[in-house]
Design a protein around this motif. Structure first.
Motif, short mmCIF file in Angstrom:
data_model
loop_
_atom_site.label_atom_id
_atom_site.label_comp_id
_atom_site.label_asym_id
_atom_site.label_seq_id
_atom_site.Cartn_x
_atom_site.Cartn_y
_atom_site.Cartn_z
N ARG A 136 -16.36 -14.27 5.88
CA ARG A 136 -16.12 -12.85 5.60
C ARG A 136 -16.54 -11.92 6.75
NH1 ARG A 136 -13.64 -11.91 1.06
NH2 ARG A 136 -13.83 -13.46 -0.55
N GLY A 137 -17.49 -12.32 7.55
CA GLY A 137 -17.96 -11.47 8.62
C GLY A 137 -17.16 -11.58 9.91
N ALA A 194 -3.16 -20.61 -0.16
CA ALA A 194 -2.47 -21.56 0.71
C ALA A 194 -1.34 -22.21 -0.08
CB ALA A 194 -3.44 -22.61 1.22
N LEU A 195 -0.25 -22.42 0.60
CA LEU A 195 0.93 -23.07 0.04
C LEU A 195 1.33 -24.16 1.03
CD1 LEU A 195 3.21 -22.71 -2.16
CD2 LEU A 195 4.38 -21.33 -0.47
N PRO A 196 1.60 -25.37 0.56
CA PRO A 196 2.00 -26.43 1.49
C PRO A 196 3.22 -26.01 2.32
CG PRO A 196 1.58 -27.35 -0.68
CD PRO A 196 1.54 -25.85 -0.82
N ILE A 253 0.84 -1.20 0.00
CA ILE A 253 0.00 0.00 0.00
C ILE A 253 0.87 1.25 0.00
CG2 ILE A 253 -1.67 1.33 1.34
CD1 ILE A 253 -2.81 -1.43 2.25
N LYS A 254 1.90 1.25 0.82
CA LYS A 254 2.80 2.39 0.90
C LYS A 254 3.48 2.66 -0.45
CE LYS A 254 5.06 2.82 4.70
NZ LYS A 254 6.02 2.64 5.81
N ARG A 255 3.77 1.59 -1.16
CA ARG A 255 4.43 1.72 -2.47
C ARG A 255 3.42 1.86 -3.61
NH1 ARG A 255 10.06 -0.97 -2.14
NH2 ARG A 255 10.37 -0.85 0.08
N GLN A 256 2.17 2.06 -3.25
CA GLN A 256 1.07 2.30 -4.19
C GLN A 256 0.88 1.17 -5.20
OE1 GLN A 256 1.91 6.22 -5.73
NE2 GLN A 256 1.28 7.19 -3.83
N ARG A 257 1.03 -0.03 -4.73
CA ARG A 257 0.77 -1.20 -5.57
C ARG A 257 -0.74 -1.39 -5.64
NH1 ARG A 257 5.36 -0.82 -7.71
NH2 ARG A 257 7.10 -1.60 -6.53
N LYS A 258 -1.20 -1.90 -6.76
CA LYS A 258 -2.63 -2.09 -6.95
C LYS A 258 -3.05 -3.53 -6.68
CE LYS A 258 -2.99 1.65 -10.18
NZ LYS A 258 -3.40 2.11 -11.48
N TRP A 259 -2.13 -4.47 -6.90
CA TRP A 259 -2.44 -5.89 -6.72
C TRP A 259 -1.44 -6.50 -5.77
CZ3 TRP A 259 -3.98 -8.85 -11.73
CH2 TRP A 259 -4.99 -8.16 -12.39
N LEU A 260 -1.91 -7.47 -4.99
CA LEU A 260 -1.02 -8.19 -4.08
C LEU A 260 -1.47 -9.64 -4.00
CD1 LEU A 260 1.28 -8.18 -1.97
CD2 LEU A 260 -0.45 -7.63 -0.25
N TRP A 261 -0.51 -10.54 -4.25
CA TRP A 261 -0.72 -11.97 -4.05
C TRP A 261 0.05 -12.35 -2.81
CZ3 TRP A 261 -0.49 -9.83 -8.81
CH2 TRP A 261 -1.46 -10.20 -9.73
N LEU A 262 -0.62 -12.94 -1.86
CA LEU A 262 0.01 -13.35 -0.61
C LEU A 262 -0.14 -14.86 -0.45
CD1 LEU A 262 1.35 -12.41 2.05
CD2 LEU A 262 -0.94 -12.28 3.01
N TYR A 263 0.99 -15.52 -0.27
CA TYR A 263 1.01 -16.97 -0.09
C TYR A 263 1.37 -17.27 1.35
CZ TYR A 263 0.93 -17.10 -5.14
OH TYR A 263 0.57 -16.92 -6.45
N THR A 264 0.64 -18.19 1.95
CA THR A 264 0.87 -18.57 3.34
C THR A 264 0.72 -20.08 3.50
OG1 THR A 264 0.15 -18.24 5.63
CG2 THR A 264 -1.56 -18.12 3.94
N ASP A 265 1.41 -20.61 4.49
CA ASP A 265 1.23 -22.04 4.77
C ASP A 265 0.18 -22.25 5.85
OD1 ASP A 265 2.58 -21.25 7.03
OD2 ASP A 265 4.36 -22.43 6.63
N LEU A 312 -5.96 -19.64 8.03
CA LEU A 312 -6.09 -18.23 7.67
C LEU A 312 -6.78 -18.08 6.33
CD1 LEU A 312 -5.44 -15.22 8.11
CD2 LEU A 312 -3.23 -15.66 7.03
N VAL A 313 -6.39 -18.88 5.36
CA VAL A 313 -7.01 -18.82 4.04
C VAL A 313 -8.49 -19.20 4.13
CG1 VAL A 313 -6.97 -19.76 1.70
CG2 VAL A 313 -4.81 -19.25 2.88
N GLN A 314 -8.79 -20.22 4.89
CA GLN A 314 -10.19 -20.62 5.06
C GLN A 314 -11.00 -19.52 5.73
OE1 GLN A 314 -10.73 -24.21 7.31
NE2 GLN A 314 -12.90 -24.34 6.83
#
Length: 70
Positions: free
Chosen positions: A29-30, A51-53, A5-17, A21-23
């Motif tokens: 959503r609420g 999610a990433l193994p 956000i600080k670098r004014q990016r418009k898209w972000l893909w975040l991978y986590t194991d 969290l992904v679920q």
């Protein structure tokens, strides 16, 4: 996300194991536990959380731990 956000990016893909969290992100959503993250994600055009193994995430985990120690 704050860095993107600080670098004014418009898209972000975040991978986590962290499959939980992904679920939580995709199916509950609420749920208030992610309200700050959702607020930040709303400022992006697109935010993808995948999610990433855990076995495949070990190099990234080692880099993150090394950065925190500094």
């Amino acid at each position: 996300m704050q860095c993107a956000i600080k670098r004014q990016r418009k898209w972000l893909w975040l991978y986590t194991d962290n499959r939980g969290l992904v679920q939580l992100w995709n199916e509950h959503r609420g749920d208030n536990r992610l309200s700050d993250l959702r607020r930040q994600a709303a400022s992006l055009e697109r935010f993808i959380l995948r999610a990433l193994p855990r076995l495949h995430n070990q190099p990234a985990n080692a880099l993150a731990r090394a950065a925190v120690k500094r």
